[in-house]
Design a protein around this motif. Structure first.
Motif, PDB file in Angstrom:
ATOM      1  N   ARG A 139       0.833  -1.210   0.000  1.00 14.40           N
ATOM      2  CA  ARG A 139       0.000   0.000   0.000  1.00 14.40           C
ATOM      3  C   ARG A 139       0.872   1.267   0.000  1.00 14.40           C
ATOM      4  NH1 ARG A 139      -2.651  -3.384  -1.015  1.00 14.40           N
ATOM      5  NH2 ARG A 139      -2.126  -2.314  -2.920  1.00 14.40           N
TER       6      ARG A 139
ATOM      7  N   ASP B 184       1.255   2.856  -3.248  1.00 17.97           N
ATOM      8  CA  ASP B 184       0.087   3.387  -3.964  1.00 17.97           C
ATOM      9  C   ASP B 184       0.212   4.897  -4.194  1.00 17.97           C
ATOM     10  OD1 ASP B 184      -1.005   0.885  -4.012  1.00 17.97           O
ATOM     11  OD2 ASP B 184      -2.351   1.210  -2.293  1.00 17.97           O
TER      12      ASP B 184
ATOM     13  N   SER C 299      -4.375   5.632  -0.279  1.00 16.95           N
ATOM     14  CA  SER C 299      -4.419   4.847  -1.518  1.00 16.95           C
ATOM     15  C   SER C 299      -5.465   5.360  -2.500  1.00 16.95           C
ATOM     16  CB  SER C 299      -4.706   3.375  -1.194  1.00 16.95           C
ATOM     17  OG  SER C 299      -3.658   2.841  -0.428  1.00 16.95           O
TER      18      SER C 299
END
Lengths: 245, 731
Positions: free
Chosen positions: A11, A14, A54
């Protein structure tokens, strides 16, 4: 029991992660996402956080940390940690090294690594993401603790041993997945190979539930072999190598 | 015991190496004082705020033109903050920033809008050079690379790019024959990879961070890496991590080569003595005479004189002031020996007025000469010539060496005619445009001073010279080496230094671990060896012993006392004297039955060094009358030697006539750390005769003396001592 997992999804990749603080020098927070155990982030104050947005809710089911001794928490939030602040996993490193903590899959837009207490550790890798799990178990020839010493032994002119030099212990393995669905190999594994596994280091764990400590930081070899079998099945072969802990 | 030796004593050790490169890196932040680059707009805010502020009226009227730029408050309220502009309205000059200013800015705040997306890479040279070179502040960025697989010390930015077998050292090799050791060169081959641009200070500000891979990017920004310091740290990985097991070798970067076909880059490292290969002593100079410089402007018999004048001969110059500033000296007869500067000259009467009165007034018997006391070079050239301080300075004009006493701009001058024709050269006429070459001279200086001067002027500063050892060698062996000489042509510093070392039988080498230039005169050793080597330490099938018969000599000689600093020193007739020793027995038919000569021409020795010259050739003959041994071998890390140290070697490859291993004293001439082992080369240090040293008070008689005490000289009334051993040599 768990099937083999490829740990590359992150993540923190992202968007640009934001650190609560960063020590002076070369300790940029962007170093956390490159899977390299030699580029570091270090907070200048504790507690410390690294947060990323994200853009939309995304899944995650493991925390992988390579850093100095300390406590590391994976957290998720739906509102940038205003009211929502969910502790997903805690990794405790008693010595510098690599640590994997799998957890039940969850989905959040905001992701945070928190170092709640202690002295500020240097952290080289922080991954909170969704593992790519193979659809089958590994075949019997796989051995997670094989190792090969790269070094030299010395003897004197009278033939007696003098000593041994070890450069490092190499761990390498052939991941052989037998009779997997062709669609998984084509639509799931191959894109992951192209996007990450081929060109960047990643984590690999052969049995995350029973032996999470057997996680390795590896890079793959030059080839991905997917010999097709009759019908909709195929085999998958990937060579991986790394340094034994 | 040290952490390093403890690690070496373990049967199994984990070896690693770290290369550190100190590359230039500007200490400034782009657009922040003193750097003035990249400032798109500056002024005082019309109005302040936290997220939106109004720039000065002179800011751009174009919407969004400052988006992505950095707004920095430089004075007034809220000074010293930086924010990224995310929106800009040209009509109002309102800039909105990404994160609120805290404290808020107001109408007193001065600011800069800085173009960080196009900022520099904090380097001076390269494909993106400094944009404000006048304010460049040279700092250092240390980049670290380790062998692949080596555990990385936590928190250290060390890239594992060095290939396991990627370190290829060509070690320093101490040489008794060459004086100056062969300069080492170590190559470190490293892999490349795509990597985040950590060296870009403004990576977060750029629209697109730099692409490519690590090394090509670094090479593009650092074409001036050569000459910068580099350290190679080799040691043993222990838990917990400790740098104490590592040994740090200091080098300079010779080159960064690559990327190769395999995309590797090789850092080529050289030892600091390599600097001597890049410099010349004296420094080449390009000053030229603006006008003719005569040996003598006029000479003859005076036609008379007064208290402050002298009337020159009829053929002297008819031009007024022709000899102003020149010297009138009385050569013979009345007033002989006086030298005075001419302050005025009347051409019609040939009368020169001197600046101060004669002590003895010249008369018609006095012979005289008028000589110039200065010359001038083209504008700006004087900067190449140092102003004389405590030490005299010299220049060479043709074959004449001339001392100058004063430098004024581009003019060199001297107080009297005795400053001409120095170091055995002759006064001569010189033409306009003749080259004025700076010389390097020493007058009665101890050898340690001369050696230190050459190293310093060659680029090796005192920090990197073992001055203590140099002084000790000077005291022990070279007290007679008082040097008077003049180097009248530029020579490579390393060649000049080696030439000096050879004349005094001194070895000098760069010790990368001690990070010093070391010295040792090749003379009999006082004291015991610090290390004992036997076949128990020597690694299997790696010991190679060679008797160096090609180095054996039967006669040694030195020509010295060069007649002139500008004569060809390769011709023997240009030396006034010689010292020579011949070993007639060895040359005879029952012995070696050959003649092997070692003849040197020394420009460093004058007649004052005669005793030293004689002693040196005698010692050289004793040293090389019997061929020395060279033994190459390998050692396990537990038996680490030190470059230059003495070692007593016993191996079955060197035996006595009875076939028993013979103990030979050696010096470690070469040492390479291969990680898994050390490659070493030693050379025997023996002298054919037994040398002794003057003993301190209270020394025991020979019969009661210990072996250690027998390094001191005892007088025997026979060819042997009372225990049957060889008598001492007095030379």
């Amino acid at each position: 029991m768990a099937r083999p997992r490829f740990l590359y999804d992150n993540r923190f990749a992202d968007a640009t992660p934001v650190a609560s603080s960063t020590a002076a020098g070369d300790f940029n927070v962007a170093n956390l996402v490159d899977f390299r155990p030699y580029t570091w982030w270090k907070p200048s104050a504790i507690p410390a956080t690294v947060t990323v947005d994200s853009g939309s809710a995304k899944a995650r089911d493991f925390l992988l940390v390579y850093g100095e001794a300390g406590t590391y928490e994976a957290r998720g939030s739906t509102d940038n940690f205003s009211a929502s602040n969910v502790l997903l996993a805690t990794a405790v490193l008693s010595a510098p090294g690599l640590k994997l903590v799998p957890f039940a899959s969850a989905s959040h837009r905001y992701t945070r690594l928190t170092i709640p207490s202690g002295s500020a550790p240097a952290v080289a890798i922080a991954v909170i993401g969704a593992a790519l799990e193979a659809p089958v178990y590994l075949e019997g020839e796989f051995n997670p603790i094989d190792r090969r010493v790269m070094g030299q032994s010395n003897r004197n002119e009278n033939g007696w041993p003098l000593g041994r030099i070890v450069y490092f212990e190499e761990w390498s393995a052939r991941i052989f997945l037998q009779n997997v669905a062709w669609s998984w190999a084509r639509d799931t594994l191959t894109p992951a190979w192209k996007a990450h596994l081929r060109g960047s280091p990643f984590g690999f764990v052969w049995e995350a539930d029973l032996y999470p400590e057997d996680v390795r930081l590896v890079s793959s070899g030059e080839s991905l072999r997917i010999p097709h079998r009759a019908g909709s099945l195929c085999d998958v072969e990937i060579e991986i190598e790394g340094v034994a802990p | 015991m040290s952490a390093r030796s403890d690690a070496q004593k373990a049967h199994e050790r984990s070896w690693g190496a770290v290369l550190e490169l100190d590359l230039d890196y500007c200490d400034n932040t782009y657009g922040v004082d003193p750097c003035t680059a990249g400032r798109l707009n500056s002024g005082t805010l019309q109005s302040g705020g936290t997220t939106t502020v109004r720039l000065a009226a002179g800011a751009s009227a174009v919407d969004d033109v400052y988006n992505g730029m950095t707004l920095r408050s430089t004075g007034g309220t809220g000074s010293g903050q930086e924010r990224k502009v995310i929106d800009y309205v040209g009509a109002t000059r309102d800039a909105t920033v990404s994160v609120a200013f805290s404290p808020a800015l107001d109408g007193t705040t001065t600011y800069n809008v800085i173009d960080r997306p196009n900022g520099c890479y904090n380097v001076f040279e390269g494909d993106s050079p400094c944009q404000d070179p006048d304010n460049y502040v040279k700092g250092v960025k240390t980049l670290k690379f380790c062998t692949r697989g080596m555990p990385i010390p936590p928190g250290e930015q060390v890239r594992p790019y060095v290939l396991t077998n990627g370190i290829s050292p060509t070690a320093t090799e101490i040489s008794t024959a060459k004086g100056l050791a062969a300069r080492s060169q170590t190559s470190v081959e490293m892999v490349d990879e795509p990597a985040r641009d950590d060296l870009d200070k403004y990576i977060e500000d750029r629209v697109t961070p730099a692409g490519g891979t690590y090394w090509p990017r670094l090479l593009a920004r650092n074409p001036n890496a050569a000459g910068r310091p580099a350290r190679l740290r080799q040691g043993y990985v222990v838990t917990p991590w400790s740098w104490d097991t590592f040994q740090t070798e200091l080098y300079i970067i010779e080159a960064l080569r690559g990327p190769s076909k395999q995309s590797t880059v090789t850092a080529v490292l050289a030892d600091l003595v390599k600097l001597l290969d890049r410099t010349m002593i004296p420094a080449p100079t390009d000053g030229k005479l603006l006008a003719d410089l005569a040996a003598v402007s006029d000479t003859g018999t005076a036609r008379g004189g007064t208290l402050n004048t002298i009337v020159l001969r009829e053929k002297a110059s008819p031009e007024d002031d022709a000899y102003n500033g020149q010297e009138a000296s009385i050569l013979e007869n009345t007033g002989a020996g006086q030298r005075l500067v001419i302050s005025d000259y009347e051409g019609a009467t040939r009368t020169a007025t001197v600046a101060v009165n004669w002590q003895v007034i010249p008369d018609t018997t006095s012979t005289y000469e008028v000589t110039p006391l200065e010359f001038e070079m083209a504008s700006g050239k004087g900067a190449q010539y140092p102003s004389p301080g405590a030490e005299p300075e010299y220049v060479r004009l043709g074959d004449e060496v001339l001392r100058y006493g004063t430098k004024t701009g581009d003019k060199l001058s001297w107080p009297d005619g005795s400053f001409r024709a120095q170091f055995g050269t002759a006064r001569a006429d010189h033409k306009a445009k003749d080259i004025v070459q700076l010389c390097r001279a020493w007058h009665d200086k101890p050898l340690k001073t001369v050696a230190q001067n050459i190293l310093n002027e060659g680029g090796v500063v005192d920090t990197y010279i073992d001055l203590t050892q140099l002084a000790k060698e000077d005291t022990d062996w070279l007290s007679l080496a008082r040097i008077t000489t003049c180097i009248a042509d530029p020579e490579k510093s390393s060649e000049l230094y080696a030439d000096l070392l050879k004349d005094v039988m001194m070895m000098s080498w760069w010790h990368p671990v001690e990070q010093k230039t070391k010295f040792k005169v090749d003379m009999p050793e006082l004291g015991a060896a610090s290390f004992s080597l036997t076949d128990h330490q020597l690694m299997l099938r790696e010991t190679d012993a060679q008797r160096l018969d090609e180095e054996r000599i039967t006669r040694a000689a030195v020509d010295f006392d060069l007649v002139s600093a500008t004569e060809d020193r390769k011709k023997r007739q240009n030396f006034r004297t010689i010292e020579m020793f011949i070993d007639a027995v060895r040359e005879g038919p029952n012995s070696f039955n050959d003649v092997r000569q070692d003849l040197r021409q020394s420009r460093w020795f004058t007649a004052a060094n005669e005793i030293l010259a004689k002693a040196n050739v005698a010692r050289k003959l004793r040293r090389l009358g019997v061929a020395p041994w060279r033994v190459a071998h390998q050692l396990d890390p537990r038996d680490e030697l030190v470059l230059g140290q003495l070692a007593d070697l016993t191996t079955r490859k060197i035996v006595d006539a009875a076939g028993q291993p013979k103990l030979v004293r050696c010096r470690v001439m070469k040492l390479v750390d291969r990680g898994s082992h050390f490659e070493a080369q030693v050379r025997t240090t023996g002298f054919e005769k037994r040398y002794g040293f003057i003993a301190p008070n209270g020394q025991a008689n020979f019969s009661a003396a210990s072996d250690a005490e027998k390094v001191y000289a005892y007088i025997s009334n026979g060819a042997t001592m009372s225990d049957g051993s060889s008598a001492y040599l007095i030379s």
